[in-house]
Every structure is written in C-alpha cells, then in structure tokens.
Motif scaffolding. Structure first.
Motif, PDB file in Angstrom:
ATOM      1  N   ASP A   1       0.848  -1.200   0.000  1.00 38.91           N
ATOM      2  CA  ASP A   1       0.000   0.000   0.000  1.00 38.91           C
ATOM      3  C   ASP A   1       0.881   1.248   0.000  1.00 38.91           C
ATOM      4  OD1 ASP A   1       0.995  -0.328   2.556  1.00 38.91           O
ATOM      5  OD2 ASP A   1      -0.855   0.236   3.571  1.00 38.91           O
ATOM      6  N   PHE A   2       1.905   1.206  -0.829  1.00 35.74           N
ATOM      7  CA  PHE A   2       2.964   2.211  -0.819  1.00 35.74           C
ATOM      8  C   PHE A   2       2.427   3.640  -0.937  1.00 35.74           C
ATOM      9  CE2 PHE A   2       6.127   4.884  -2.909  1.00 35.74           C
ATOM     10  CZ  PHE A   2       7.248   4.651  -2.137  1.00 35.74           C
ATOM     11  N   ASP A   3       1.607   3.918  -1.962  1.00 35.62           N
ATOM     12  CA  ASP A   3       1.156   5.287  -2.220  1.00 35.62           C
ATOM     13  C   ASP A   3       0.342   5.839  -1.050  1.00 35.62           C
ATOM     14  OD1 ASP A   3       2.406   5.232  -4.664  1.00 35.62           O
ATOM     15  OD2 ASP A   3       0.606   4.667  -5.772  1.00 35.62           O
ATOM     16  N   THR A   4      -0.567   5.014  -0.539  1.00 37.11           N
ATOM     17  CA  THR A   4      -1.393   5.454   0.593  1.00 37.11           C
ATOM     18  C   THR A   4      -0.542   5.678   1.834  1.00 37.11           C
ATOM     19  OG1 THR A   4      -3.320   4.279  -0.258  1.00 37.11           O
ATOM     20  CG2 THR A   4      -3.344   4.833   2.076  1.00 37.11           C
ATOM     21  N   TYR A   5       0.410   4.786   2.045  1.00 33.93           N
ATOM     22  CA  TYR A   5       1.237   4.903   3.239  1.00 33.93           C
ATOM     23  C   TYR A   5       2.125   6.138   3.204  1.00 33.93           C
ATOM     24  CZ  TYR A   5       4.407   3.801   7.027  1.00 33.93           C
ATOM     25  OH  TYR A   5       5.141   3.876   8.184  1.00 33.93           O
ATOM     26  N   VAL A   6       2.685   6.447   2.045  1.00 35.74           N
ATOM     27  CA  VAL A   6       3.505   7.653   1.932  1.00 35.74           C
ATOM     28  C   VAL A   6       2.682   8.889   2.283  1.00 35.74           C
ATOM     29  CG1 VAL A   6       4.758   9.146   0.339  1.00 35.74           C
ATOM     30  CG2 VAL A   6       5.120   6.689   0.266  1.00 35.74           C
ATOM     31  N   GLN A   7       1.456   8.941   1.813  1.00 37.84           N
ATOM     32  CA  GLN A   7       0.594  10.079   2.130  1.00 37.84           C
ATOM     33  C   GLN A   7       0.307  10.145   3.635  1.00 37.84           C
ATOM     34  OE1 GLN A   7       0.014  12.397  -0.151  1.00 37.84           O
ATOM     35  NE2 GLN A   7       1.157  11.117  -1.589  1.00 37.84           N
ATOM     36  N   LEU A   8       0.191   8.989   4.280  1.00 37.83           N
ATOM     37  CA  LEU A   8       0.009   8.953   5.730  1.00 37.83           C
ATOM     38  C   LEU A   8       1.223   9.555   6.438  1.00 37.83           C
ATOM     39  CD1 LEU A   8      -1.384   8.054   8.371  1.00 37.83           C
ATOM     40  CD2 LEU A   8      -0.293   5.825   8.066  1.00 37.83           C
ATOM     41  N   LEU A   9       2.429   9.184   6.004  1.00 32.89           N
ATOM     42  CA  LEU A   9       3.641   9.735   6.615  1.00 32.89           C
ATOM     43  C   LEU A   9       3.678  11.254   6.487  1.00 32.89           C
ATOM     44  CD1 LEU A   9       6.352   7.195   5.357  1.00 32.89           C
ATOM     45  CD2 LEU A   9       5.275   7.292   7.611  1.00 32.89           C
ATOM     46  N   ILE A  10       3.262  11.750   5.333  1.00 36.76           N
ATOM     47  CA  ILE A  10       3.236  13.205   5.118  1.00 36.76           C
ATOM     48  C   ILE A  10       2.194  13.858   6.010  1.00 36.76           C
ATOM     49  CG2 ILE A  10       2.696  15.009   3.435  1.00 36.76           C
ATOM     50  CD1 ILE A  10       3.845  13.101   1.269  1.00 36.76           C
ATOM     51  N   ASP A  11       0.968  13.338   5.984  1.00 41.63           N
ATOM     52  CA  ASP A  11      -0.100  13.921   6.801  1.00 41.63           C
ATOM     53  C   ASP A  11       0.226  13.862   8.281  1.00 41.63           C
ATOM     54  OD1 ASP A  11      -1.632  14.645   4.633  1.00 41.63           O
ATOM     55  OD2 ASP A  11      -2.917  12.878   4.697  1.00 41.63           O
ATOM     56  N   ARG A  12       0.910  12.808   8.673  1.00 37.48           N
ATOM     57  CA  ARG A  12       1.303  12.657  10.075  1.00 37.48           C
ATOM     58  C   ARG A  12       2.288  13.763  10.463  1.00 37.48           C
ATOM     59  NH1 ARG A  12       3.655   6.950  10.960  1.00 37.48           N
ATOM     60  NH2 ARG A  12       1.495   6.311  11.333  1.00 37.48           N
ATOM     61  N   GLY A  13       3.280  14.014   9.602  1.00 38.68           N
ATOM     62  CA  GLY A  13       4.237  15.074   9.888  1.00 38.68           C
ATOM     63  C   GLY A  13       3.570  16.432   9.965  1.00 38.68           C
ATOM     64  N   VAL A  14       2.617  16.672   9.071  1.00 37.57           N
ATOM     65  CA  VAL A  14       1.895  17.948   9.078  1.00 37.57           C
ATOM     66  C   VAL A  14       1.074  18.086  10.352  1.00 37.57           C
ATOM     67  CG1 VAL A  14       0.095  19.290   7.928  1.00 37.57           C
ATOM     68  CG2 VAL A  14       1.839  18.125   6.566  1.00 37.57           C
ATOM     69  N   ASP A  15       0.406  17.013  10.751  1.00 38.45           N
ATOM     70  CA  ASP A  15      -0.399  17.050  11.969  1.00 38.45           C
ATOM     71  C   ASP A  15       0.466  17.360  13.189  1.00 38.45           C
ATOM     72  OD1 ASP A  15      -3.010  16.439  13.390  1.00 38.45           O
ATOM     73  OD2 ASP A  15      -1.704  14.960  14.340  1.00 38.45           O
ATOM     74  N   ILE A  16       1.624  16.733  13.267  1.00 36.84           N
ATOM     75  CA  ILE A  16       2.537  17.002  14.379  1.00 36.84           C
ATOM     76  C   ILE A  16       3.004  18.453  14.340  1.00 36.84           C
ATOM     77  CG2 ILE A  16       4.811  16.430  15.330  1.00 36.84           C
ATOM     78  CD1 ILE A  16       4.306  13.539  14.364  1.00 36.84           C
ATOM     79  N   ALA A  17       3.284  18.961  13.149  1.00 36.50           N
ATOM     80  CA  ALA A  17       3.713  20.355  13.004  1.00 36.50           C
ATOM     81  C   ALA A  17       2.624  21.331  13.397  1.00 36.50           C
ATOM     82  CB  ALA A  17       4.152  20.618  11.567  1.00 36.50           C
ATOM     83  N   ARG A  18       1.385  20.886  13.379  1.00 33.62           N
ATOM     84  CA  ARG A  18       0.265  21.729  13.809  1.00 33.62           C
ATOM     85  C   ARG A  18      -0.023  21.592  15.299  1.00 33.62           C
ATOM     86  NH1 ARG A  18      -3.572  20.004   8.713  1.00 33.62           N
ATOM     87  NH2 ARG A  18      -2.955  21.698   7.277  1.00 33.62           N
ATOM     88  N   GLY A  19       0.719  20.741  15.986  1.00 31.90           N
ATOM     89  CA  GLY A  19       0.506  20.544  17.412  1.00 31.90           C
ATOM     90  C   GLY A  19      -0.254  19.286  17.747  1.00 31.90           C
ATOM     91  N   GLY A  20      -0.568  18.450  16.733  1.00 31.09           N
ATOM     92  CA  GLY A  20      -1.266  17.200  16.973  1.00 31.09           C
ATOM     93  C   GLY A  20      -0.309  16.100  17.400  1.00 31.09           C
TER      94      GLY A  20
END
Length: 203
Positions: free
Chosen positions: A169-188
C-alpha cells in the motif's frame, strides 16, 4: 494553493530554503518558488510535482527536535508493532525521551545505539534523540557538535525504512507519513488513521 500544509505553527518561521541550508540538506527537484518562499509554498509545489520523498525530507528538516523524533517513532511503530510487546530498546528509550526530554533519558537512548542488533533500524530514532540539540550528547560531549543535519536525516531515514516495508500500500502509506508530519507540526499527536491520509493526486 491548497491548505494541506497550512497552520504548521510549530515549524520555524523562515524560508524553507534556509531550513534546508541550516540542516545541510538538499531537494532532488528544482523548485520554481523563490528562495524566500515559506514552508507551505514549497511543500505545495513539491506535492504538485509528485516529489513525495522531498516532502518527507523537508518535513524532517522543519519539525522541531522532539516532534521530529516522535514522527520517526510513529513510523517505526508502523512495522515494529505496538508497545510493550514489540519494543526495541532504542524505540522504547526514544519514546520515553519524547515524553520526558531529560538529559538522563537522552543518555539512555544514546546507550541503546551501540547495543542494538545489526538489523535494528529503530536506532535511527535513538540517534535522533542523541543529536537532538546539535551535539553528540550530554556532559563533556555537549561541547562536541554533531554532524550537521544528522538529527534531521535520521528522522527522514526512519520514515523511508518504514515506507519500504509497505510495498503493498505504498502510495497510501507515503501520504500517511506526510499527513502525520503535518499534523505534528500543527501541534497534533500524529496518530492518524490510514484511511484519513490524503489520497495521492492523479495526474
């Protein structure tokens, strides 16, 4: 411009090019954005170019030390498994430092590096802890600078290792890694469901 990368209040308020230079990091694609472009503008351009590896590289540079290590720990957990049954010494010590970033916990994480099994990639998390303030450790080592950008590159590397273990599930997982980093950068806390990761844009 989309708002996927907006609101990243925990990242430095400086041009993305400056962040990369400070961490001795480079992107693989040529940007059209000017050198003064902020982080969200550069990330949006990288997304439009499909440069997901460069997005991960830039997120690793932009996140503050604790958030960066936590981002890498979450990636490690994706393939190692949940605590405590699936702990590695490096991963457990790194998570402990994230929650209590004391010199003692930093030393504890650093001590796991040399003792780790040869194939234990979670040492990337511990190395991120050890180099978190730009030095090689506490005590006398606090006066010895770490390699420039070392903390940033091991967080990026941990995400790449996890990515390589998700070929199905490479493509979906890469997007998860990105969204996760963004969420953390927002304080999540970065604990996003895989189903909520942004779908990869079609050409």
């Amino acid at each position: 411009m989309t708002d996927r990368f907006s609101g990243m209040t925990k990242t430095p308020q400086m041009p993305a090019a400056r962040m990369l230079a400070d961490a001795n990091a480079r992107l693989s694609v040529k940007l059209e954005a000017p050198a003064s472009a902020p982080l969200d503008v550069v990330l949006t351009e990288l997304e439009e170019k499909g440069a997901v590896i460069d997005i991960l590289r830039l997120l690793g540079v932009a996140l503050p030390a604790r958030e960066r290590v936590w981002w890498s720990c979450l990636a490690a957990r994706d393939y190692v498994g949940e605590a405590p049954d699936n702990n590695t010494p490096a991963l457990a010590a790194s998570e402990e430092w994230v929650f209590r970033p004391t010199p003692e916990n930093r030393d504890k994480a650093g001590a796991t590096i040399d003792l780790a099994e040869p194939d234990d990639e979670t040492v990337n998390c511990a190395m991120g802890v050890l180099y978190s303030d730009g030095t090689l450790g506490s005590g006398d080592l606090a006066n010895v600078p770490a390699p420039l950008g070392a903390a940033e590159v091991v967080a990026f590397a941990m995400n790449v290792v996890a990515m390589d273990k998700h070929e199905e599930d490479f493509d979906t997982y890469v997007q998860l890694l990105i969204d996760r980093g963004v969420d953390i950068a927002r304080g999540g806390n970065g604990k996003l469901d895989r189903e909520n990761a942004s779908a990869e844009k079609e050409e």
